[in-house]
Write an enzyme that holds these catalytic residues in place. Structure first.
Site, PDB file in Angstrom:
ATOM      1  N   ASP A  59       0.827  -1.197   0.000  1.00  0.00           N
ATOM      2  CA  ASP A  59       0.000   0.000   0.000  1.00  0.00           C
ATOM      3  C   ASP A  59       0.867   1.256   0.000  1.00  0.00           C
ATOM      4  O   ASP A  59       2.087   1.194   0.199  1.00  0.00           O
ATOM      5  CB  ASP A  59      -0.995  -0.014   1.166  1.00  0.00           C
ATOM      6  CG  ASP A  59      -0.321  -0.026   2.525  1.00  0.00           C
ATOM      7  OD1 ASP A  59       0.515   0.863   2.779  1.00  0.00           O
ATOM      8  OD2 ASP A  59      -0.631  -0.913   3.348  1.00  0.00           O
ATOM      9  N   GLN A  60       0.248   2.373  -0.214  1.00  0.00           N
ATOM     10  CA  GLN A  60       0.966   3.633  -0.374  1.00  0.00           C
ATOM     11  C   GLN A  60       1.861   3.951   0.823  1.00  0.00           C
ATOM     12  O   GLN A  60       2.947   4.524   0.672  1.00  0.00           O
ATOM     13  CB  GLN A  60      -0.038   4.770  -0.596  1.00  0.00           C
ATOM     14  CG  GLN A  60       0.589   6.126  -0.842  1.00  0.00           C
ATOM     15  CD  GLN A  60      -0.456   7.184  -1.132  1.00  0.00           C
ATOM     16  OE1 GLN A  60      -1.575   6.871  -1.509  1.00  0.00           O
ATOM     17  NE2 GLN A  60      -0.103   8.450  -0.970  1.00  0.00           N
TER      18      GLN A  60
END
Length: 203
Positions: A59-60
């Site tokens: 994820d980011q």
């Protein structure tokens, strides 16, 4: 009448890459959001060939090892339960033996609003901070309370699973770095680095 020539299909030459995904990047090459954003994409890190894709995602807010390939058939293998993934996580507080044991047994987390029991994980406390390079995100310092590091190894990959597991035992994640997928290791790669390889040594 001249004989028709036979068409011979040559094997496709696939290309494979190992990268150290920095914090703040999406694990994709195209921004699927309809509105314009300033999201950072993997294509900014290297001149990748057409058709390359990430195998699994980070994820980011997460960093670390990410495998890229033009061979989509590899994706199911890497994401399957035969391949172990290891993460180093920095957590809020000094992790306890009880928390480690709970993770080893499996904990309840929420997936799409439903309770999910994680598989038993390999987990242990790290005696000192691992070398993972400087974080692009400012992590609070010891003046706001102690932090500690631990290793978590899993064979599944639910959305934000490791973060949810750590929170379930009372230790929210401040930083997460994936350091290994199977036998492929991050080793001494620098943040944002890209390496092209002939194949992945998963087993």
């Amino acid at each position: 009448m001249a004989e028709l020539e036979e068409t011979v299909e040559l094997p496709i030459e696939h290309r494979h890459f190992i990268i150290y995904k920095p914090y703040g990047y999406l694990s994709q090459f195209i921004n699927n959001q309809t509105r314009r954003t300033n999201k950072k994409l993997l294509g900014e890190l290297h001149d990748f060939p057409d058709g390359v894709m990430s195998i699994g995602r980070l994820d980011q807010d997460s960093e670390g090892l990410l495998l890229l390939t033009t061979n989509g058939k590899l994706s199911a293998l890497v994401r399957g339960r035969k391949v172990e993934k290891e993460y180093y996580i920095q957590v809020d507080g000094i992790v306890t033996d009880e928390a480690v044991e709970a993770l080893r047994q499996g904990v309840d987390i929420s997936i799409k609003g439903e309770t999910y029991r994680t598989l038993p994980a390999k987990c242990f406390k790290l005696a000192e901070e691992p070398f993972t390079g400087p974080s692009a995100r400012k992590v609070r310092d010891e003046r706001h309370g102690p932090t500690s590091w631990m290793s978590v190894c899993i064979r599944e990959g639910k959305f934000r699973q490791v973060r949810k597991m750590a929170a379930a035992v009372g230790f929210p994640v401040l930083r997460l770095v994936r350091v290994r997928i199977g036998n492929v290791k991050l080793s001494d790669m620098q943040i944002g680095a890209v390496q092209e390889v002939d194949h992945f040594e998963l087993f």
